[in-house]
Design an enzyme around this catalytic site. Structure first.
Site, PDB file in Angstrom:
ATOM      1  N   ASN A  58      42.560  42.845  83.023  1.00 20.16           N
ATOM      2  CA  ASN A  58      41.945  44.078  82.552  1.00 20.16           C
ATOM      3  C   ASN A  58      40.798  44.375  83.504  1.00 20.16           C
ATOM      4  O   ASN A  58      39.750  43.740  83.448  1.00 20.16           O
ATOM      5  CB  ASN A  58      41.450  43.872  81.112  1.00 20.16           C
ATOM      6  CG  ASN A  58      40.854  45.140  80.534  1.00 20.16           C
ATOM      7  OD1 ASN A  58      40.709  46.145  81.226  1.00 20.16           O
ATOM      8  ND2 ASN A  58      40.490  45.087  79.266  1.00 20.16           N
ATOM      9  N   ARG A 102      46.482  45.777  81.935  1.00 22.84           N
ATOM     10  CA  ARG A 102      46.160  46.783  80.942  1.00 22.84           C
ATOM     11  C   ARG A 102      45.872  48.083  81.695  1.00 22.84           C
ATOM     12  O   ARG A 102      45.009  48.123  82.573  1.00 22.84           O
ATOM     13  CB  ARG A 102      44.918  46.363  80.155  1.00 22.84           C
ATOM     14  CG  ARG A 102      44.551  47.428  79.174  1.00 22.84           C
ATOM     15  CD  ARG A 102      43.278  47.122  78.447  1.00 22.84           C
ATOM     16  NE  ARG A 102      43.045  48.210  77.531  1.00 22.84           N
ATOM     17  CZ  ARG A 102      41.840  48.624  77.167  1.00 22.84           C
ATOM     18  NH1 ARG A 102      40.771  48.038  77.628  1.00 22.84           N
ATOM     19  NH2 ARG A 102      41.711  49.625  76.339  1.00 22.84           N
ATOM     20  N   HIS A 105      44.316  52.491  72.038  1.00 20.34           N
ATOM     21  CA  HIS A 105      44.435  51.236  71.277  1.00 20.34           C
ATOM     22  C   HIS A 105      45.884  50.955  70.885  1.00 20.34           C
ATOM     23  O   HIS A 105      46.142  50.207  69.940  1.00 20.34           O
ATOM     24  CB  HIS A 105      43.636  51.286  69.942  1.00 20.34           C
ATOM     25  CG  HIS A 105      42.148  51.223  70.100  1.00 20.34           C
ATOM     26  ND1 HIS A 105      41.303  51.844  69.217  1.00 20.34           N
ATOM     27  CD2 HIS A 105      41.360  50.594  70.991  1.00 20.34           C
ATOM     28  CE1 HIS A 105      40.044  51.626  69.574  1.00 20.34           C
ATOM     29  NE2 HIS A 105      40.061  50.871  70.653  1.00 20.34           N
ATOM     30  N   ARG A 107      30.140  56.658  69.597  1.00 20.68           N
ATOM     31  CA  ARG A 107      30.862  57.947  69.685  1.00 20.68           C
ATOM     32  C   ARG A 107      30.963  58.566  68.298  1.00 20.68           C
ATOM     33  O   ARG A 107      31.164  57.859  67.314  1.00 20.68           O
ATOM     34  CB  ARG A 107      32.271  57.745  70.239  1.00 20.68           C
ATOM     35  CG  ARG A 107      32.288  57.393  71.706  1.00 20.68           C
ATOM     36  CD  ARG A 107      33.681  57.050  72.180  1.00 20.68           C
ATOM     37  NE  ARG A 107      33.726  55.661  72.591  1.00 20.68           N
ATOM     38  CZ  ARG A 107      34.840  54.948  72.689  1.00 20.68           C
ATOM     39  NH1 ARG A 107      36.005  55.475  72.400  1.00 20.68           N
ATOM     40  NH2 ARG A 107      34.801  53.684  73.062  1.00 20.68           N
ATOM     41  N   GLU A 133      45.570  41.800  72.010  1.00 24.27           N
ATOM     42  CA  GLU A 133      46.187  42.716  72.971  1.00 24.27           C
ATOM     43  C   GLU A 133      46.709  41.968  74.200  1.00 24.27           C
ATOM     44  O   GLU A 133      47.758  42.300  74.734  1.00 24.27           O
ATOM     45  CB  GLU A 133      45.174  43.786  73.376  1.00 24.27           C
ATOM     46  CG  GLU A 133      44.848  44.710  72.209  1.00 24.27           C
ATOM     47  CD  GLU A 133      43.619  45.561  72.439  1.00 24.27           C
ATOM     48  OE1 GLU A 133      43.771  46.665  72.940  1.00 24.27           O
ATOM     49  OE2 GLU A 133      42.507  45.111  72.096  1.00 24.27           O
TER      50      GLU A 133
END
Ligand code: AMP
Length: 409
Positions: free
Chosen positions: A7, A96, A185, A246, A390
Protein backbone atom coordinates in the site's frame (compact mmCIF):
# COMPACT_ATOMS: atom_id res chain seq x y z
CA UNK A 1 2.23 -18.91 -2.27
CA UNK A 2 4.04 -16.04 -0.53
CA UNK A 3 2.56 -12.72 -1.56
CA UNK A 4 3.81 -9.25 -0.80
CA UNK A 5 0.91 -6.83 -0.30
CA UNK A 6 1.83 -3.18 -0.87
CA UNK A 7 0.00 0.00 0.00
CA UNK A 8 2.02 2.89 -1.35
CA UNK A 9 1.48 6.50 -0.28
CA UNK A 10 3.27 9.74 -1.17
CA UNK A 11 6.03 9.23 1.41
CA UNK A 12 5.24 5.81 2.80
CA UNK A 13 4.98 2.13 1.97
CA UNK A 14 2.97 -0.26 4.13
CA UNK A 15 3.55 -3.93 3.46
CA UNK A 16 2.55 -7.40 4.55
CA UNK A 17 3.97 -10.74 3.53
CA UNK A 18 1.10 -13.23 3.42
CA UNK A 19 1.10 -16.95 2.78
CA UNK A 20 -2.04 -18.13 1.00
CA UNK A 21 -3.37 -20.81 -1.34
CA UNK A 22 -6.68 -22.57 -2.05
CA UNK A 23 -6.59 -24.88 1.00
CA UNK A 24 -5.50 -22.09 3.34
CA UNK A 25 -8.30 -19.82 2.05
CA UNK A 26 -10.87 -22.60 2.50
CA UNK A 27 -9.77 -23.27 6.08
CA UNK A 28 -9.30 -19.53 6.81
CA UNK A 29 -5.75 -20.29 7.95
CA UNK A 30 -3.81 -18.17 5.46
CA UNK A 31 -1.65 -15.87 7.53
CA UNK A 32 0.51 -12.81 7.72
CA UNK A 33 4.17 -13.89 8.00
CA UNK A 34 5.50 -10.36 8.40
CA UNK A 35 4.31 -6.80 8.25
CA UNK A 36 5.84 -3.39 8.33
CA UNK A 37 6.11 0.10 6.97
CA UNK A 38 8.57 2.68 5.74
CA UNK A 39 7.56 6.24 6.55
CA UNK A 40 9.00 9.66 5.80
CA UNK A 41 10.56 8.36 2.56
CA UNK A 42 12.64 11.07 0.91
CA UNK A 43 14.30 12.20 4.14
CA UNK A 44 17.36 11.22 6.18
CA UNK A 45 15.00 10.31 9.01
CA UNK A 46 12.92 7.63 7.33
CA UNK A 47 11.61 4.96 9.70
CA UNK A 48 11.54 1.32 8.75
CA UNK A 49 9.49 -0.97 10.96
CA UNK A 50 9.19 -4.71 10.49
CA UNK A 51 7.35 -7.22 12.66
CA UNK A 52 7.78 -10.94 12.16
CA UNK A 53 5.52 -12.52 14.79
CA UNK A 54 6.17 -13.62 17.46
CA UNK A 55 9.38 -11.53 17.52
CA UNK A 56 9.30 -7.90 18.67
CA UNK A 57 9.13 -5.11 16.08
CA UNK A 58 12.41 -3.96 14.58
CA UNK A 59 12.57 -0.21 14.07
CA UNK A 60 15.37 1.69 12.30
CA UNK A 61 15.68 5.34 11.39
CA UNK A 62 17.98 6.14 8.47
CA UNK A 63 18.25 7.94 5.14
CA UNK A 64 15.90 6.43 2.54
CA UNK A 65 15.56 8.76 -0.40
CA UNK A 66 12.99 7.13 -2.66
CA UNK A 67 10.37 4.38 -2.85
CA UNK A 68 12.67 1.98 -4.68
CA UNK A 69 15.28 2.25 -1.93
CA UNK A 70 12.48 1.80 0.64
CA UNK A 71 11.17 -1.39 -0.96
CA UNK A 72 14.66 -2.82 -1.44
CA UNK A 73 15.46 -2.09 2.21
CA UNK A 74 12.16 -3.60 3.39
CA UNK A 75 12.76 -6.83 1.46
CA UNK A 76 16.35 -7.06 2.74
CA UNK A 77 15.01 -6.75 6.29
CA UNK A 78 12.41 -9.48 5.63
CA UNK A 79 15.34 -11.66 4.60
CA UNK A 80 17.41 -10.70 7.66
CA UNK A 81 14.43 -11.64 9.85
CA UNK A 82 14.09 -15.01 8.05
CA UNK A 83 10.57 -14.19 6.81
CA UNK A 84 11.91 -15.17 3.36
CA UNK A 85 15.09 -17.08 2.54
CA UNK A 86 15.61 -14.78 -0.43
CA UNK A 87 13.67 -12.46 -2.71
CA UNK A 88 12.72 -15.24 -5.15
CA UNK A 89 10.38 -16.67 -2.52
CA UNK A 90 8.04 -13.73 -3.10
CA UNK A 91 5.88 -15.14 -5.88
CA UNK A 92 3.48 -12.26 -6.47
CA UNK A 93 2.81 -8.68 -5.41
CA UNK A 94 -0.68 -7.34 -4.66
CA UNK A 95 -1.17 -3.58 -4.79
CA UNK A 96 -3.91 -1.64 -3.11
CA UNK A 97 -5.16 0.79 -5.77
CA UNK A 98 -7.71 3.33 -4.62
CA UNK A 99 -9.54 4.12 -7.86
CA UNK A 100 -10.41 1.82 -10.71
CA UNK A 101 -13.09 4.11 -12.17
CA UNK A 102 -15.75 2.32 -14.21
CA UNK A 103 -13.16 0.19 -15.89
CA UNK A 104 -12.34 -2.29 -13.12
CA UNK A 105 -14.95 -4.42 -11.38
CA UNK A 106 -12.45 -7.04 -10.19
CA UNK A 107 -8.77 -7.45 -9.34
CA UNK A 108 -6.43 -7.87 -12.32
CA UNK A 109 -2.87 -8.82 -13.18
CA UNK A 110 -1.19 -5.57 -14.20
CA UNK A 111 0.03 -5.35 -17.80
CA UNK A 112 0.61 -2.32 -20.06
CA UNK A 113 -3.11 -1.95 -20.80
CA UNK A 114 -4.07 -2.12 -17.12
CA UNK A 115 -1.32 0.33 -16.25
CA UNK A 116 -2.73 2.76 -18.81
CA UNK A 117 -6.26 2.40 -17.42
CA UNK A 118 -5.05 3.02 -13.86
CA UNK A 119 -3.24 6.07 -15.20
CA UNK A 120 -6.55 7.22 -16.71
CA UNK A 121 -8.11 7.10 -13.24
CA UNK A 122 -5.46 9.41 -11.75
CA UNK A 123 -7.74 12.41 -12.34
CA UNK A 124 -10.39 10.77 -10.16
CA UNK A 125 -7.99 10.09 -7.26
CA UNK A 126 -5.06 12.49 -7.65
CA UNK A 127 -3.94 12.01 -4.06
CA UNK A 128 -3.77 8.22 -4.23
CA UNK A 129 -3.55 6.59 -7.66
CA UNK A 130 -0.18 8.16 -8.64
CA UNK A 131 1.42 6.71 -5.50
CA UNK A 132 -0.27 3.33 -5.96
CA UNK A 133 1.14 3.30 -9.50
CA UNK A 134 4.54 4.26 -8.21
CA UNK A 135 4.40 1.17 -5.99
CA UNK A 136 3.86 -0.91 -9.11
CA UNK A 137 6.76 0.69 -11.03
CA UNK A 138 9.12 0.24 -8.12
CA UNK A 139 8.11 -3.38 -7.43
CA UNK A 140 8.52 -4.16 -11.14
CA UNK A 141 12.08 -2.84 -11.00
CA UNK A 142 12.97 -4.67 -7.81
CA UNK A 143 11.22 -7.94 -8.80
CA UNK A 144 10.98 -7.94 -12.62
CA UNK A 145 9.92 -11.61 -12.92
CA UNK A 146 7.11 -11.44 -10.40
CA UNK A 147 3.45 -10.96 -11.45
CA UNK A 148 1.72 -7.96 -9.94
CA UNK A 149 -1.96 -7.54 -9.27
CA UNK A 150 -4.08 -4.43 -8.70
CA UNK A 151 -6.89 -4.66 -6.15
CA UNK A 152 -9.20 -1.64 -6.30
CA UNK A 153 -11.11 0.03 -3.44
CA UNK A 154 -13.86 0.91 -5.90
CA UNK A 155 -14.23 -2.42 -7.76
CA UNK A 156 -16.71 -4.09 -5.40
CA UNK A 157 -19.19 -1.23 -5.86
CA UNK A 158 -19.25 -1.45 -9.65
CA UNK A 159 -22.36 -3.64 -9.33
CA UNK A 160 -24.40 -0.64 -8.12
CA UNK A 161 -27.33 0.06 -10.42
CA UNK A 162 -27.70 3.44 -12.16
CA UNK A 163 -30.39 4.61 -9.76
CA UNK A 164 -27.88 4.27 -6.88
CA UNK A 165 -24.79 5.71 -8.56
CA UNK A 166 -26.21 8.66 -10.52
CA UNK A 167 -26.30 12.14 -9.04
CA UNK A 168 -29.04 14.58 -9.96
CA UNK A 169 -26.68 16.62 -12.14
CA UNK A 170 -27.04 17.21 -15.87
CA UNK A 171 -26.28 13.89 -17.53
CA UNK A 172 -23.48 15.47 -19.56
CA UNK A 173 -21.32 15.68 -16.40
CA UNK A 174 -21.50 11.93 -16.08
CA UNK A 175 -20.63 11.50 -19.75
CA UNK A 176 -17.89 14.13 -19.91
CA UNK A 177 -16.32 13.99 -16.45
CA UNK A 178 -17.51 10.60 -15.12
CA UNK A 179 -19.17 12.24 -12.12
CA UNK A 180 -21.06 9.50 -10.29
CA UNK A 181 -20.98 7.53 -7.04
CA UNK A 182 -18.01 5.13 -7.05
CA UNK A 183 -17.77 4.20 -3.38
CA UNK A 184 -14.62 3.16 -1.52
CA UNK A 185 -13.51 0.69 1.20
CA UNK A 186 -14.74 -2.01 -1.21
CA UNK A 187 -12.11 -4.52 -0.11
CA UNK A 188 -13.17 -4.15 3.52
CA UNK A 189 -16.91 -4.45 2.83
CA UNK A 190 -16.29 -7.46 0.61
CA UNK A 191 -14.06 -9.14 3.22
CA UNK A 192 -16.51 -8.81 6.13
CA UNK A 193 -19.46 -9.90 3.95
CA UNK A 194 -17.46 -12.98 2.94
CA UNK A 195 -16.64 -13.73 6.60
CA UNK A 196 -20.30 -13.31 7.60
CA UNK A 197 -21.35 -15.89 5.02
CA UNK A 198 -18.58 -18.25 6.13
CA UNK A 199 -19.56 -17.94 9.80
CA UNK A 200 -23.23 -18.70 9.08
CA UNK A 201 -22.49 -21.13 6.24
CA UNK A 202 -24.56 -19.13 3.76
CA UNK A 203 -24.29 -18.92 0.01
CA UNK A 204 -24.03 -15.48 -1.59
CA UNK A 205 -27.71 -15.65 -2.56
CA UNK A 206 -28.72 -16.40 1.00
CA UNK A 207 -27.51 -13.25 2.76
CA UNK A 208 -28.53 -9.61 2.41
CA UNK A 209 -26.17 -7.51 4.50
CA UNK A 210 -25.54 -3.98 5.69
CA UNK A 211 -21.84 -3.48 6.42
CA UNK A 212 -20.51 -0.51 8.39
CA UNK A 213 -16.79 0.26 8.13
CA UNK A 214 -16.22 2.78 10.92
CA UNK A 215 -12.62 3.96 11.18
CA UNK A 216 -11.06 7.34 10.57
CA UNK A 217 -12.85 7.12 7.23
CA UNK A 218 -16.35 5.65 7.45
CA UNK A 219 -18.71 4.09 4.95
CA UNK A 220 -21.68 1.76 4.83
CA UNK A 221 -22.75 -0.62 2.08
CA UNK A 222 -25.96 -2.44 1.18
CA UNK A 223 -25.04 -5.91 -0.11
CA UNK A 224 -27.74 -7.91 -1.87
CA UNK A 225 -26.86 -11.55 -2.52
CA UNK A 226 -23.14 -10.74 -2.43
CA UNK A 227 -23.34 -7.66 -4.66
CA UNK A 228 -22.94 -4.06 -3.56
CA UNK A 229 -26.16 -2.26 -4.52
CA UNK A 230 -25.45 1.02 -2.73
CA UNK A 231 -22.73 2.60 -0.64
CA UNK A 232 -22.43 5.82 1.32
CA UNK A 233 -19.16 7.23 -0.08
CA UNK A 234 -19.57 8.83 -3.45
CA UNK A 235 -17.54 10.45 -6.20
CA UNK A 236 -14.91 10.91 -3.50
CA UNK A 237 -14.57 9.53 0.06
CA UNK A 238 -16.18 12.76 1.32
CA UNK A 239 -19.82 11.68 1.11
CA UNK A 240 -22.00 9.80 3.58
CA UNK A 241 -21.28 9.19 7.24
CA UNK A 242 -19.63 11.61 9.60
CA UNK A 243 -15.90 10.74 9.73
CA UNK A 244 -12.81 11.65 11.75
CA UNK A 245 -12.15 14.87 9.85
CA UNK A 246 -14.66 14.74 6.96
CA UNK A 247 -18.22 16.01 7.22
CA UNK A 248 -20.00 13.42 5.06
CA UNK A 249 -23.43 14.37 3.67
CA UNK A 250 -23.98 18.12 3.47
CA UNK A 251 -26.05 20.60 1.50
CA UNK A 252 -23.60 21.70 -1.22
CA UNK A 253 -25.02 25.22 -1.07
CA UNK A 254 -23.66 25.55 2.50
CA UNK A 255 -20.15 25.24 1.08
CA UNK A 256 -20.64 28.14 -1.36
CA UNK A 257 -22.06 30.18 1.50
CA UNK A 258 -19.00 29.54 3.69
CA UNK A 259 -16.65 30.26 0.79
CA UNK A 260 -18.27 33.58 0.09
CA UNK A 261 -18.58 34.62 3.76
CA UNK A 262 -14.97 33.76 4.66
CA UNK A 263 -13.54 34.46 1.19
CA UNK A 264 -12.08 30.97 0.91
CA UNK A 265 -10.38 29.63 -2.20
CA UNK A 266 -11.09 26.17 -3.62
CA UNK A 267 -7.88 25.00 -2.02
CA UNK A 268 -8.90 26.43 1.39
CA UNK A 269 -12.26 24.71 1.10
CA UNK A 270 -10.71 21.40 0.14
CA UNK A 271 -8.40 21.59 3.20
CA UNK A 272 -11.36 22.45 5.43
CA UNK A 273 -13.39 19.52 4.10
CA UNK A 274 -10.56 16.99 4.37
CA UNK A 275 -8.93 18.01 7.63
CA UNK A 276 -11.14 20.10 9.88
CA UNK A 277 -14.66 18.71 9.71
CA UNK A 278 -16.38 15.59 11.04
CA UNK A 279 -15.77 14.48 14.64
CA UNK A 280 -12.89 16.92 14.87
CA UNK A 281 -14.93 19.82 13.52
CA UNK A 282 -17.98 19.37 15.74
CA UNK A 283 -16.07 18.52 18.92
CA UNK A 284 -13.47 21.21 18.28
CA UNK A 285 -10.85 18.99 19.88
CA UNK A 286 -10.19 15.54 18.38
CA UNK A 287 -10.88 13.12 15.56
CA UNK A 288 -10.11 10.20 17.86
CA UNK A 289 -13.27 8.46 19.03
CA UNK A 290 -11.62 7.20 22.22
CA UNK A 291 -10.77 10.75 23.30
CA UNK A 292 -14.28 11.94 22.49
CA UNK A 293 -15.91 9.15 24.50
CA UNK A 294 -13.73 10.08 27.49
CA UNK A 295 -14.42 13.81 27.07
CA UNK A 296 -18.15 13.22 26.70
CA UNK A 297 -18.22 11.14 29.90
CA UNK A 298 -16.65 14.13 31.69
CA UNK A 299 -19.48 16.39 30.51
CA UNK A 300 -17.97 17.89 27.34
CA UNK A 301 -21.12 18.87 25.40
CA UNK A 302 -19.47 19.29 21.98
CA UNK A 303 -17.78 15.89 22.22
CA UNK A 304 -21.17 14.39 23.15
CA UNK A 305 -22.84 16.10 20.18
CA UNK A 306 -20.14 14.86 17.78
CA UNK A 307 -20.75 11.28 18.97
CA UNK A 308 -24.52 11.71 18.64
CA UNK A 309 -24.25 13.03 15.09
CA UNK A 310 -21.87 10.17 14.23
CA UNK A 311 -24.28 7.50 15.54
CA UNK A 312 -27.45 9.11 14.20
CA UNK A 313 -25.97 9.15 10.70
CA UNK A 314 -25.21 5.41 10.95
CA UNK A 315 -28.78 4.76 12.11
CA UNK A 316 -30.18 6.74 9.16
CA UNK A 317 -28.14 4.68 6.71
CA UNK A 318 -29.29 1.43 8.38
CA UNK A 319 -32.85 2.62 7.71
CA UNK A 320 -32.09 3.68 4.15
CA UNK A 321 -30.31 0.46 3.25
CA UNK A 322 -33.02 -1.68 4.89
CA UNK A 323 -35.39 -0.05 2.42
CA UNK A 324 -32.95 -0.57 -0.48
CA UNK A 325 -32.53 -4.26 0.37
CA UNK A 326 -36.15 -4.99 1.33
CA UNK A 327 -34.99 -7.80 3.58
CA UNK A 328 -31.87 -7.71 5.79
CA UNK A 329 -30.22 -10.81 7.29
CA UNK A 330 -27.16 -9.27 8.91
CA UNK A 331 -25.56 -6.02 10.04
CA UNK A 332 -21.77 -6.03 10.37
CA UNK A 333 -19.58 -3.55 12.25
CA UNK A 334 -15.89 -3.24 11.33
CA UNK A 335 -13.01 -0.70 11.31
CA UNK A 336 -11.26 0.77 14.37
CA UNK A 337 -14.47 2.17 15.88
CA UNK A 338 -16.82 -0.59 14.68
CA UNK A 339 -14.56 -3.32 16.03
CA UNK A 340 -13.69 -1.72 19.34
CA UNK A 341 -16.49 0.49 20.58
CA UNK A 342 -19.53 -1.18 22.21
CA UNK A 343 -20.86 2.29 23.15
CA UNK A 344 -20.96 3.51 19.55
CA UNK A 345 -22.53 0.28 18.26
CA UNK A 346 -25.19 0.43 20.99
CA UNK A 347 -26.05 4.06 20.29
CA UNK A 348 -26.21 3.53 16.52
CA UNK A 349 -28.63 0.61 16.96
CA UNK A 350 -30.70 2.16 19.76
CA UNK A 351 -34.44 2.04 19.08
CA UNK A 352 -34.19 -0.27 16.07
CA UNK A 353 -36.03 -3.18 17.75
CA UNK A 354 -39.06 -2.71 15.49
CA UNK A 355 -36.74 -3.09 12.50
CA UNK A 356 -35.45 -6.41 13.83
CA UNK A 357 -32.22 -5.20 15.45
CA UNK A 358 -31.76 -6.01 19.13
CA UNK A 359 -28.33 -5.66 20.73
CA UNK A 360 -27.41 -7.89 23.68
CA UNK A 361 -25.55 -5.57 26.10
CA UNK A 362 -23.29 -8.31 27.53
CA UNK A 363 -22.33 -9.73 24.14
CA UNK A 364 -21.74 -6.22 22.84
CA UNK A 365 -19.54 -5.26 25.80
CA UNK A 366 -17.41 -8.37 25.43
CA UNK A 367 -16.90 -8.09 21.66
CA UNK A 368 -13.87 -5.83 21.43
CA UNK A 369 -11.36 -6.41 18.63
CA UNK A 370 -12.66 -9.88 17.91
CA UNK A 371 -15.19 -11.65 15.76
CA UNK A 372 -18.61 -12.52 17.15
CA UNK A 373 -22.29 -11.82 17.43
CA UNK A 374 -23.64 -8.93 19.51
CA UNK A 375 -27.39 -9.33 18.85
CA UNK A 376 -29.82 -11.15 21.12
CA UNK A 377 -31.05 -14.62 20.19
CA UNK A 378 -34.44 -13.06 19.48
CA UNK A 379 -33.04 -10.43 17.09
CA UNK A 380 -34.35 -11.04 13.55
CA UNK A 381 -31.21 -9.44 12.08
CA UNK A 382 -27.88 -10.94 13.19
CA UNK A 383 -25.58 -8.11 14.27
CA UNK A 384 -21.90 -9.01 14.07
CA UNK A 385 -18.50 -7.56 14.83
CA UNK A 386 -16.02 -8.76 12.20
CA UNK A 387 -12.49 -7.30 12.24
CA UNK A 388 -11.58 -6.31 8.71
CA UNK A 389 -8.49 -7.62 6.95
CA UNK A 390 -8.03 -5.82 3.65
CA UNK A 391 -4.46 -7.08 3.22
CA UNK A 392 -5.58 -10.69 3.47
CA UNK A 393 -8.22 -10.15 0.80
CA UNK A 394 -5.66 -8.40 -1.43
CA UNK A 395 -3.37 -11.42 -1.02
CA UNK A 396 -6.19 -13.86 -1.81
CA UNK A 397 -7.24 -11.86 -4.88
CA UNK A 398 -3.61 -11.71 -6.01
CA UNK A 399 -3.24 -15.45 -5.65
CA UNK A 400 -6.42 -16.11 -7.66
CA UNK A 401 -5.62 -13.53 -10.35
CA UNK A 402 -2.14 -14.98 -10.86
CA UNK A 403 -3.48 -18.54 -11.02
CA UNK A 404 -6.46 -17.56 -13.18
CA UNK A 405 -8.95 -18.83 -10.58
CA UNK A 406 -12.32 -17.05 -10.72
CA UNK A 407 -13.16 -14.99 -7.67
CA UNK A 408 -16.05 -16.50 -5.71
CA UNK A 409 -16.86 -13.30 -3.75
P1 AMP B 1 -9.06 2.96 11.77
O1 AMP B 1 -9.03 4.10 10.78
O2 AMP B 1 -9.86 1.80 11.30
O3 AMP B 1 -7.71 2.59 12.29
O4 AMP B 1 -9.87 3.52 13.05
C1 AMP B 1 -9.43 4.64 13.77
C2 AMP B 1 -10.54 5.05 14.75
O5 AMP B 1 -10.86 3.93 15.61
C3 AMP B 1 -10.14 6.21 15.65
O6 AMP B 1 -11.21 7.15 15.73
C4 AMP B 1 -9.97 5.55 16.99
O7 AMP B 1 -10.24 6.42 18.05
C5 AMP B 1 -11.03 4.46 16.92
N1 AMP B 1 -10.85 3.45 17.97
C6 AMP B 1 -9.84 2.56 18.12
N2 AMP B 1 -10.02 1.86 19.27
C7 AMP B 1 -11.16 2.32 19.85
C8 AMP B 1 -11.90 2.01 21.03
N3 AMP B 1 -11.47 1.07 21.88
N4 AMP B 1 -13.04 2.70 21.28
C9 AMP B 1 -13.47 3.67 20.44
N5 AMP B 1 -12.83 3.99 19.29
C10 AMP B 1 -11.70 3.35 19.00
Amino acid sequence: MKILVLNCGSSSIKFQLIETDIELIESNTDRCIAKGSVERIGTDEATLKVTVPPNPTISVTEEILDHQAALTRAIATLKDCHAVADITQIQAVGHRVVHGGEHFSASVVIDDKVEEEIQNCVELAPLHNPHNLRGYFVARKVMPQVPQVAVFDTAFHQTMPGHAFMYGLPYSYYRRYHIRRYGFHGTSHRYVAFRYRKIFDKKREEANLITAHLGNGCSMTAIEKGRSIDTSMGFTPQEGLLMGTRCGDIDPAALFYIMSKDELTLHDMSTLLNKFCGLYGISGESNDMRELITASAKGDEQAKLAIEVFCYRIKKYIGAYSASLGHVDGLVFTGGIGENSPAIRALACEGLGEMGIQIDPDRNASMVGKEGEISTDASRIRVMVIPTNEELLIARDTFRAVRGIPNPH
